[in-house]
Design a protein around this motif. Sequence first.
Motif, short mmCIF file in Angstrom:
data_model
loop_
_atom_site.label_atom_id
_atom_site.label_comp_id
_atom_site.label_asym_id
_atom_site.label_seq_id
_atom_site.Cartn_x
_atom_site.Cartn_y
_atom_site.Cartn_z
N HIS A 1 0.84 -1.20 0.00
CA HIS A 1 0.00 0.00 0.00
C HIS A 1 0.87 1.25 0.00
O HIS A 1 0.59 2.23 -0.72
CB HIS A 1 -0.91 -0.01 1.23
CG HIS A 1 -1.77 1.21 1.35
ND1 HIS A 1 -3.08 1.25 0.93
CD2 HIS A 1 -1.50 2.46 1.85
CE1 HIS A 1 -3.58 2.46 1.17
NE2 HIS A 1 -2.64 3.20 1.72
N THR A 2 1.93 1.22 0.79
CA THR A 2 2.82 2.38 0.88
C THR A 2 3.49 2.67 -0.45
O THR A 2 3.56 3.83 -0.89
CB THR A 2 3.89 2.14 1.96
OG1 THR A 2 3.26 1.95 3.23
CG2 THR A 2 4.86 3.31 2.05
N VAL A 3 4.03 1.64 -1.10
CA VAL A 3 4.69 1.83 -2.40
C VAL A 3 3.71 2.40 -3.42
O VAL A 3 4.03 3.35 -4.15
CB VAL A 3 5.30 0.51 -2.90
CG1 VAL A 3 5.73 0.63 -4.36
CG2 VAL A 3 6.49 0.12 -2.04
N LEU A 4 2.51 1.84 -3.50
CA LEU A 4 1.52 2.33 -4.46
C LEU A 4 1.14 3.77 -4.16
O LEU A 4 0.99 4.58 -5.08
CB LEU A 4 0.29 1.43 -4.45
CG LEU A 4 0.47 0.01 -4.98
CD1 LEU A 4 -0.83 -0.77 -4.86
CD2 LEU A 4 0.94 0.02 -6.43
N SER A 5 0.99 4.10 -2.89
CA SER A 5 0.65 5.48 -2.52
C SER A 5 1.75 6.44 -2.94
O SER A 5 1.48 7.53 -3.48
CB SER A 5 0.42 5.58 -1.01
OG SER A 5 -0.69 4.82 -0.60
N ASP A 6 3.00 6.05 -2.71
CA ASP A 6 4.13 6.90 -3.07
C ASP A 6 4.21 7.11 -4.58
O ASP A 6 4.50 8.21 -5.06
CB ASP A 6 5.43 6.29 -2.57
CG ASP A 6 5.61 6.42 -1.07
OD1 ASP A 6 4.84 7.19 -0.44
OD2 ASP A 6 6.52 5.77 -0.51
N VAL A 7 3.97 6.04 -5.35
CA VAL A 7 4.04 6.15 -6.81
C VAL A 7 2.86 6.97 -7.33
O VAL A 7 3.03 7.82 -8.23
CB VAL A 7 4.07 4.75 -7.46
CG1 VAL A 7 4.01 4.86 -8.99
CG2 VAL A 7 5.34 4.00 -7.05
N LEU A 8 1.68 6.75 -6.79
CA LEU A 8 0.51 7.51 -7.23
C LEU A 8 0.70 9.00 -7.00
O LEU A 8 0.20 9.83 -7.78
CB LEU A 8 -0.74 7.02 -6.50
CG LEU A 8 -2.06 7.70 -6.86
CD1 LEU A 8 -2.35 7.58 -8.36
CD2 LEU A 8 -3.21 7.11 -6.05
N GLU A 9 1.41 9.37 -5.95
CA GLU A 9 1.70 10.78 -5.68
C GLU A 9 2.42 11.44 -6.84
O GLU A 9 2.38 12.66 -7.01
CB GLU A 9 2.56 10.91 -4.41
CG GLU A 9 1.80 10.72 -3.11
CD GLU A 9 1.20 12.00 -2.59
OE1 GLU A 9 1.20 13.00 -3.34
OE2 GLU A 9 0.72 11.99 -1.45
N LEU A 10 3.12 10.66 -7.66
CA LEU A 10 3.91 11.19 -8.77
C LEU A 10 3.10 11.28 -10.07
O LEU A 10 3.61 11.74 -11.08
CB LEU A 10 5.15 10.32 -9.00
CG LEU A 10 6.09 10.17 -7.81
CD1 LEU A 10 7.24 9.22 -8.17
CD2 LEU A 10 6.63 11.51 -7.35
N HIS A 11 1.87 10.82 -10.04
CA HIS A 11 1.03 10.84 -11.25
C HIS A 11 0.77 12.28 -11.69
O HIS A 11 0.59 13.17 -10.85
CB HIS A 11 -0.30 10.15 -10.95
CG HIS A 11 -1.08 9.78 -12.16
ND1 HIS A 11 -1.77 10.70 -12.93
CD2 HIS A 11 -1.29 8.57 -12.77
CE1 HIS A 11 -2.37 10.09 -13.94
NE2 HIS A 11 -2.09 8.80 -13.86
#
Length: 225
Positions: free
Chosen positions: A42-52
């Motif tokens: 969940h943390t990794v996906l949240s961090d990557v989504l922040e860069l969208h």
Amino acid sequence: MAIPFVIPSRTFSSRTAAKNYIRDEILHAYPVGQRIPEGTHHTVLSDVLELHPNASEKIGPGVEYFYVEETWRLPGKEAVGKDQRAILVVRTDGEQRDWSYRHVIDSPTTAANVKSALAFALESGRLERRDADFSAGPVTCALTGQLIAQKHQADTRHLDPTWHELTSGFVEIHGGWDAIETHSGNGGIFVGRDIEDLELKDAWLSYYSTHANPVYVKNEQPERL
């Protein structure tokens, strides 16, 4: 030379390594429709989504959870192969959004590059802080209240303020995303993306020290003997 892909919670050796991790450990590891629990994934996906590039619209009032769906079930994607999968985000308002982690990683925006540079500037301090916090014993998970026995089981998270709020607040003071120059070595050997202006980098470290409230969330890794 491969350039690491840096997010607040961890550093991947390259963009390919980051994409492979999400593909193998998340996209094809969870059953379709199952909620991805709080923790490393969940943390990794949240961090990557922040860069969208459309992060504000994708995240909305906040992320509730992620899940894996068959791509052909999504509106406008009926013609794709039945073996293809996608990761969807469910927002705290109940709305859900499709998004491509591959596009985020392969085609970073200026804001994404700045956020990566800001995360890279914190990397050594993040590890030193984690070592110090665990030197006295187990640390409490900020989400579940469970004890995290060992430091490798702890992921760094920014909940209040969020990573987006931290980085946006700093950037707004210094002229916006386009005003902050970053580099990946300027032709030399370098691991990561860094802030070009050293004084600005120091200003970010000071800003982070004053405004950030990093916490730990327990990940899925087992205890080590």
